[in-house]
Design a protein around this motif. Structure first.
Motif, PDB file in Angstrom:
ATOM      1  N   LEU A  20       0.816  -1.208   0.000  1.00  0.00           N
ATOM      2  CA  LEU A  20       0.000   0.000   0.000  1.00  0.00           C
ATOM      3  C   LEU A  20       0.854   1.265   0.000  1.00  0.00           C
ATOM      4  O   LEU A  20       0.334   2.359   0.073  1.00  0.00           O
ATOM      5  CB  LEU A  20      -0.924   0.016   1.220  1.00  0.00           C
ATOM      6  CG  LEU A  20      -1.933  -1.123   1.311  1.00  0.00           C
ATOM      7  CD1 LEU A  20      -2.798  -0.956   2.543  1.00  0.00           C
ATOM      8  CD2 LEU A  20      -2.803  -1.184   0.062  1.00  0.00           C
ATOM      9  N   SER A  21       2.155   1.113  -0.043  1.00  0.00           N
ATOM     10  CA  SER A  21       3.121   2.224  -0.131  1.00  0.00           C
ATOM     11  C   SER A  21       3.349   2.936   1.195  1.00  0.00           C
ATOM     12  O   SER A  21       4.474   3.265   1.546  1.00  0.00           O
ATOM     13  CB  SER A  21       2.704   3.267  -1.181  1.00  0.00           C
ATOM     14  OG  SER A  21       2.510   2.678  -2.428  1.00  0.00           O
ATOM     15  N   TRP A  22       2.288   3.232   1.932  1.00  0.00           N
ATOM     16  CA  TRP A  22       2.402   4.056   3.139  1.00  0.00           C
ATOM     17  C   TRP A  22       2.216   3.213   4.400  1.00  0.00           C
ATOM     18  O   TRP A  22       1.472   2.235   4.400  1.00  0.00           O
ATOM     19  CB  TRP A  22       1.360   5.173   3.132  1.00  0.00           C
ATOM     20  CG  TRP A  22       1.703   6.284   2.189  1.00  0.00           C
ATOM     21  CD1 TRP A  22       1.514   6.297   0.830  1.00  0.00           C
ATOM     22  CD2 TRP A  22       2.298   7.534   2.518  1.00  0.00           C
ATOM     23  NE1 TRP A  22       1.959   7.469   0.305  1.00  0.00           N
ATOM     24  CE2 TRP A  22       2.450   8.264   1.300  1.00  0.00           C
ATOM     25  CE3 TRP A  22       2.737   8.115   3.694  1.00  0.00           C
ATOM     26  CZ2 TRP A  22       2.998   9.541   1.252  1.00  0.00           C
ATOM     27  CZ3 TRP A  22       3.279   9.389   3.655  1.00  0.00           C
ATOM     28  CH2 TRP A  22       3.414  10.083   2.446  1.00  0.00           C
ATOM     29  N   VAL A  23       2.870   3.638   5.481  1.00  0.00           N
ATOM     30  CA  VAL A  23       2.656   3.031   6.786  1.00  0.00           C
ATOM     31  C   VAL A  23       2.698   4.143   7.834  1.00  0.00           C
ATOM     32  O   VAL A  23       3.407   5.140   7.669  1.00  0.00           O
ATOM     33  CB  VAL A  23       3.705   1.940   7.083  1.00  0.00           C
ATOM     34  CG1 VAL A  23       5.076   2.545   7.302  1.00  0.00           C
ATOM     35  CG2 VAL A  23       3.296   1.078   8.274  1.00  0.00           C
ATOM     36  N   PHE A  24       1.930   3.949   8.905  1.00  0.00           N
ATOM     37  CA  PHE A  24       1.802   4.953   9.968  1.00  0.00           C
ATOM     38  C   PHE A  24       2.552   4.452  11.203  1.00  0.00           C
ATOM     39  O   PHE A  24       2.329   3.340  11.666  1.00  0.00           O
ATOM     40  CB  PHE A  24       0.318   5.139  10.285  1.00  0.00           C
ATOM     41  CG  PHE A  24       0.004   6.099  11.404  1.00  0.00           C
ATOM     42  CD1 PHE A  24      -0.117   5.655  12.708  1.00  0.00           C
ATOM     43  CD2 PHE A  24      -0.191   7.440  11.150  1.00  0.00           C
ATOM     44  CE1 PHE A  24      -0.414   6.526  13.739  1.00  0.00           C
ATOM     45  CE2 PHE A  24      -0.501   8.330  12.160  1.00  0.00           C
ATOM     46  CZ  PHE A  24      -0.606   7.870  13.464  1.00  0.00           C
ATOM     47  N   LEU A  25       3.485   5.276  11.701  1.00  0.00           N
ATOM     48  CA  LEU A  25       4.239   4.931  12.897  1.00  0.00           C
ATOM     49  C   LEU A  25       4.011   5.995  13.961  1.00  0.00           C
ATOM     50  O   LEU A  25       4.063   7.189  13.663  1.00  0.00           O
ATOM     51  CB  LEU A  25       5.743   4.848  12.609  1.00  0.00           C
ATOM     52  CG  LEU A  25       6.220   3.971  11.445  1.00  0.00           C
ATOM     53  CD1 LEU A  25       7.730   4.059  11.335  1.00  0.00           C
ATOM     54  CD2 LEU A  25       5.776   2.534  11.629  1.00  0.00           C
ATOM     55  N   VAL A  26       3.787   5.574  15.192  1.00  0.00           N
ATOM     56  CA  VAL A  26       3.717   6.500  16.321  1.00  0.00           C
ATOM     57  C   VAL A  26       5.098   6.522  16.981  1.00  0.00           C
ATOM     58  O   VAL A  26       5.581   5.495  17.439  1.00  0.00           O
ATOM     59  CB  VAL A  26       2.648   6.078  17.343  1.00  0.00           C
ATOM     60  CG1 VAL A  26       2.654   7.026  18.531  1.00  0.00           C
ATOM     61  CG2 VAL A  26       1.272   6.050  16.687  1.00  0.00           C
ATOM     62  N   VAL A  27       5.723   7.700  16.990  1.00  0.00           N
ATOM     63  CA  VAL A  27       7.065   7.833  17.563  1.00  0.00           C
ATOM     64  C   VAL A  27       6.978   8.680  18.824  1.00  0.00           C
ATOM     65  O   VAL A  27       6.475   9.798  18.815  1.00  0.00           O
ATOM     66  CB  VAL A  27       8.041   8.474  16.551  1.00  0.00           C
ATOM     67  CG1 VAL A  27       9.407   8.688  17.196  1.00  0.00           C
ATOM     68  CG2 VAL A  27       8.172   7.577  15.325  1.00  0.00           C
ATOM     69  N   THR A  28       7.450   8.120  19.910  1.00  0.00           N
ATOM     70  CA  THR A  28       7.473   8.811  21.201  1.00  0.00           C
ATOM     71  C   THR A  28       8.920   8.865  21.693  1.00  0.00           C
ATOM     72  O   THR A  28       9.834   8.330  21.060  1.00  0.00           O
ATOM     73  CB  THR A  28       6.600   8.079  22.224  1.00  0.00           C
ATOM     74  OG1 THR A  28       7.193   6.803  22.483  1.00  0.00           O
ATOM     75  CG2 THR A  28       5.178   7.886  21.713  1.00  0.00           C
ATOM     76  N   SER A  29       9.123   9.477  22.841  1.00  0.00           N
ATOM     77  CA  SER A  29      10.468   9.515  23.428  1.00  0.00           C
ATOM     78  C   SER A  29      10.977   8.109  23.738  1.00  0.00           C
ATOM     79  O   SER A  29      12.193   7.863  23.737  1.00  0.00           O
ATOM     80  CB  SER A  29      10.470  10.365  24.708  1.00  0.00           C
ATOM     81  OG  SER A  29      10.123  11.708  24.413  1.00  0.00           O
ATOM     82  N   ASN A  30      10.045   7.167  23.976  1.00  0.00           N
ATOM     83  CA  ASN A  30      10.444   5.807  24.341  1.00  0.00           C
ATOM     84  C   ASN A  30      10.975   5.006  23.154  1.00  0.00           C
ATOM     85  O   ASN A  30      11.833   4.135  23.314  1.00  0.00           O
ATOM     86  CB  ASN A  30       9.265   5.060  24.972  1.00  0.00           C
ATOM     87  CG  ASN A  30       8.880   5.658  26.319  1.00  0.00           C
ATOM     88  OD1 ASN A  30       9.730   6.192  27.028  1.00  0.00           O
ATOM     89  ND2 ASN A  30       7.604   5.583  26.661  1.00  0.00           N
TER      90      ASN A  30
END
Length: 871
Positions: free
Chosen positions: A28-38
């Motif tokens: 699907l070309s795109w991916v969603f990542l949640v980036v935090t300090s951890n």
């Protein structure tokens, strides 16, 4: 860099045990990542390792709000788009960070700000918006349906809990991109019941105008080369995603598993759709002899170019004939290295177009041989280029010393813009202009140094401006009011027009300001009244033939007064007074209202003084359109004048080219600018103050200092004054942005200074030099000139009498600033006596005969014949 309609959310630190695999997501070309300090450190590794497999949409809104460095690092390692809070966005928009708005998405509700702050942040930009953790899909759906899909930011939506398929499909209908946890998705709904089907969701975003409902599909390889044209259906899309292979819909045989019989199978790399959602693109790795049934790589014939060379080299790597040159290159790394270096040198020495092309082809052949021998293909090279194009950390870019045979500090400047001369080391907060010596750089490099700050792309601007103009043209007051409420943050505004006579209460200003306006009004009036033509021009070109020219005012003028980062009543004076002096019958002001719907009282007072019959409470393209076409309450005008931002300028250009509007404009205009020519006799404090007087207009302004034969000590004095004075200004942040792309150019002589100035063609030219008045004759291109140490540009902006509405962005080479003639048109007349027609008639008839225009010839002949018969 448009995102897909469906973006799976993926936990890259602890991937889900069930659900989609990484390979399936990548289709699907795109991916969603949640980036935090951890997990920030892991993200910096995961993104570059998987670049090319994914486009990354990163939610970084939970990272520290007072530090832009972490988000900048994510963008630099390959994140395509980053979601931020409003506080983070304000930091990231610092011009020094070089981060474009189309890389950023604003998370709605992330930040302790008002709704107005969020709306203001996305106005007139390519910024998208992210609506996180939605619980009431119906509410969001209603909001998007009301907003519409035209002229709307890209919208991304995530959910608090797993949505239903029906909810997702409804959101897709209003062009929202949905973010769904990968553990809730499946490419095989037959085996994994209860999960959402990727194929069904993706297909629902497609449109088809075919009677059979199929979707046109372009099949390309990893280099983007078109292999062939096929068709897809919802069923074939599902099957492709499930099998990871090229599966299409044959109009005769149903599902078509590419290569099932021929062996020329396809490994699916990714699926994406075009901007309208009516065409698919399948990127594949083609196996076997090729895509076409004729056993060629493409259905368009044999391959050519770099792709064909790569295929040939790959085949020769395993089976090159013994003794062939390519086989020798693969077996002898030293020979290959020598040939690459030899061809690179020959390319550098080539000068003609044909020689450069020839030598570049040789270099590419040997370089690609090196790549193939190392297992690197063109697709790998392009992925690296794509990754580098996303970097936001700028490198100095100097060549190594052994390549230039010079010491490092004497490195040859880059062709686009040479590195500035190193200046005294200061803290990162120092406000200082870059410095160049004209004698040490080429004419091309000097031109690059003087280049104005880049403006937004014309496609992007027109994509915003054209729908606004169309709506105001067709819907009149309704559209004008709606856009004003939206863009100028005036939700309670009920009317966009204020008619004369204006209530006294709207003109309440202090006695000091009133006196200043009255004084400026008188001086501007005197200077422009002096420009009036005493009488019509009349010339007798030959006996009996009189030609004349006389002036008439433009009857109806619309005067645009900006109201962005600063209130500009001075512009109302500069535009309104000449219009009154010229005798324009209808004068209409247009200026953005304040959030409470009111207008600046100074502007109302000036409108009263110059006799403006109305003030349009609107800004931007919508105000320009209202003036050009007229609405139920806004009078149509014949000419629109006044400066504005890129959207105002674009709108002026659009309406002036529309024959349906029959409206002209004064000139194209861009951000404010000043060029100061200073020599050893100048006062460093004066020079710095003149530079800052324009730098405070906006971050897209530019100031230039041409320093004539100055010592390093004096140049440093100016730099020190600039920094000290700037730090004391309330608009220091704006100044900092402008100075970031402003320059000092050191020249050896006055003559060279004016050559550089005339090349730049500044809006404002300030002469702080010895015998300044005598040097005015050297000025070829400038909007307005300020002569001597006691003439700051500020006096021209307000009260001296000259006009401050001037050509910018180099247009001083073709345009004058606003003057009385701007509001006047000239009409010519001819009057012939019988003697005059006799003297002129034969020449007219001969020329008309040459052009084959017999009616022209007869109009003269009939009269001459009449003279003969009446004698």
């Amino acid at each position: 860099m448009a995102a897909a309609p469906l973006i799976p959310a993926y936990d890259f630190v602890a991937p889900p045990a069930t659900g989609l695999s990484t390979a399936s997501i990548s289709h699907l070309s795109w991916v969603f990542l949640v980036v935090t300090s951890n997990n920030y450190a892991e993200a910096l590794e995961f993104i570059p390792q998987n670049f090319g497999l994914f486009n990354f949409l990163i939610d970084a809104s939970s990272l520290p709000a007072d530090d832009a460095s972490q988000i900048k690092a994510l963008l630099n390692v390959g994140a395509s788009k980053v979601i931020t809070s409003l506080e983070q966005l304000e930091l990231l928009r610092d011009p020094k960070l070089h981060i474009e708005d189309d890389r950023l998405i604003l998370a709605i509700g992330k930040g302790n700000k008002t709704r107005e702050d969020f709306e203001n942040a996305i106005r007139n930009t390519s910024l998208g918006v992210f609506v996180p953790d939605v619980t009431d899909v119906g509410f969001v759906l209603g909001w998007l349906q009301q907003y519409g899909t035209e002229n709307r930011p890209s919208v991304y939506i995530s959910f608090k809990a797993t949505p239903t398929l029906e909810e997702v499909l409804e959101l897709m209908k209003v062009d929202a991109s949905v973010v769904i946890n990968s553990k809730d998705l499946t490419v095989d709904s037959g085996k994994e019941e209860g999960l959402l089907s990727v194929g069904e969701i993706y297909s629902s975003a497609l449109k088809s105008d075919r009677s059979d409902g199929l979707f046109t599909t372009l099949v390309v390889d990893e280099l983007g080369v078109a292999l062939g044209l096929v068709y897809s259906s919802k069923e074939s899309i599902n099957e492709s995603l499930k099998t990871g292979a090229g599966v299409y819909q044959s109009r005769k045989r149903g599902l078509w598993y590419k290569g099932a019989t021929s062996g020329a199978t396809q490994e699916l790399v990714k699926i994406d759709m075009d901007c309208d959602g009516d065409c698919l693109r399948f990127t594949v790795r083609q196996k076997g002899k090729g895509f076409c049934h004729l056993e060629t790589r493409t259905c368009f014939g044999v391959s050519s170019g770099l792709g064909a060379l790569e295929a040939t080299l790959k085949s020769r790597l395993g089976s090159a004939p013994e003794g062939s040159y390519t086989a020798r290159l693969f077996k002898d790394p030293k020979l290959l290295r020598a040939k690459i270096m030899e061809e690179a040198e020959e390319l550098c020495e080539a000068t003609s177009k044909d020689d450069v092309a020839w030598e570049a082809a040789d270099l590419l052949y040997f370089a690609l041989t090196k790549c193939v021998s190392a297992g690197v293909g063109l697709a790998d090279i392009e992925r690296n280029l794509d990754a580098k194009s996303l970097k936001v950390v700028r490198r100095k870019g100097d060549a190594k010393g052994e390549r230039t045979n010079e010491k490092k500090e004497q490195s040859t400047p880059t062709p686009s813009a040479p590195a500035p001369v190193s200046q005294k080391e200061e803290s990162k907060d120092r406000i200082e202009m870059k410095r160049y010596f004209a004698s040490e750089i080429s004419p091309e490099e000097l031109e690059a140094v003087l280049k104005r700050p880049s403006q937004k792309s014309s496609n992007m601007i027109m994509g915003i401006v054209n729908p606004i103009i169309k709506a105001v043209k067709e819907e009149g007051d309704k559209a004008l009011l709606g856009y004003t409420q939206k863009f100028d943050r005036c939700p309670n505004l009920e009317s966009t027009v204020l008619k004369a006579p204006y209530p006294e209460g709207l003109m309440t200003i202090s006695p000091e300001v009133k006196a200043a306006i009255d004084l400026s009004y008188e001086n501007i009036y005197k200077f422009h009244a002096a420009q009036k033509e005493a009488k019509p021009l009349e010339v007798e070109t030959m006996p009996g033939v009189k030609c004349s020219r006389f002036a008439r005012p433009v009857e109806r003028v619309g005067l645009y007064i900006p109201g962005g980062t600063a209130v500009l009543p001075s512009t109302a004076l500069m535009l309104g007074v000449p219009a009154m002096v010229a005798g324009c019958k209808t004068i209409v002001f247009a200026s953005p209202p304040r959030p409470d719907g009111s207008i600046t009282p100074e502007i109302v007072y000036i409108a009263h003084k110059v006799g403006a019959e109305a003030i349009v409470l609107a800004g931007g393209a919508q105000a320009v359109a209202a003036l050009a076409y007229g609405t139920e309450s806004v009078p149509k005008v014949d000419k629109i004048l006044g400066p504005g931002n890129q959207f105002v300028t674009a709108a002026k250009m659009v309406v002036s080219n529309d024959t349906g509007a029959t409206v002209s404009i004064d000139m194209p205009a861009g951000p404010s600018e000043v060029l100061v020519i200073a020599d050893k006799t100048s006062n460093p404090a004066f020079v710095a103050s003149d530079l800052l007087s324009q730098a405070e207009h906006g971050v897209d302004s530019q100031v230039v200092l041409i320093a004539v034969d100055m010592s390093k000590e004096m140049l440093q004095d100016i730099d020190d004054q600039l920094h000290a004075q700037a730090m004391a200004l309330p608009r220091v942040d704006i100044v900092r942005g402008a100075i970031d792309h402003s320059v000092t150019v050191v020249v050896d002589s006055i003559e060279r200074a004016f050559e550089v100035s005339n090349l730049y063609a500044p809006e404002h030219l300030i002469l702080q030099i010895q015998d300044a008045k005598a040097c005015v004759e050297k000025v070829q291109n400038a909007g307005s000139v300020f002569i001597g140490p006691w003439t700051p540009e500020s006096v021209g902006d307000y009260s001296a009498g000259v006009n401050h509405s001037l050509p910018t962005y180099g247009y001083a080479k073709q345009y004058s600033g606003v003057n009385l003639a701007t509001y006047v048109k000239h009409i010519t007349s001819s009057e012939l006596s019988a003697e005059g027609l006799q003297n002129l008639g034969n020449a007219v008839m001969d020329l008309a005969a040459v052009e084959g225009l017999d009616a022209h010839r007869m109009a003269v002949k009939i009269r001459l014949d009449h003279m003969k018969t009446s004698k």
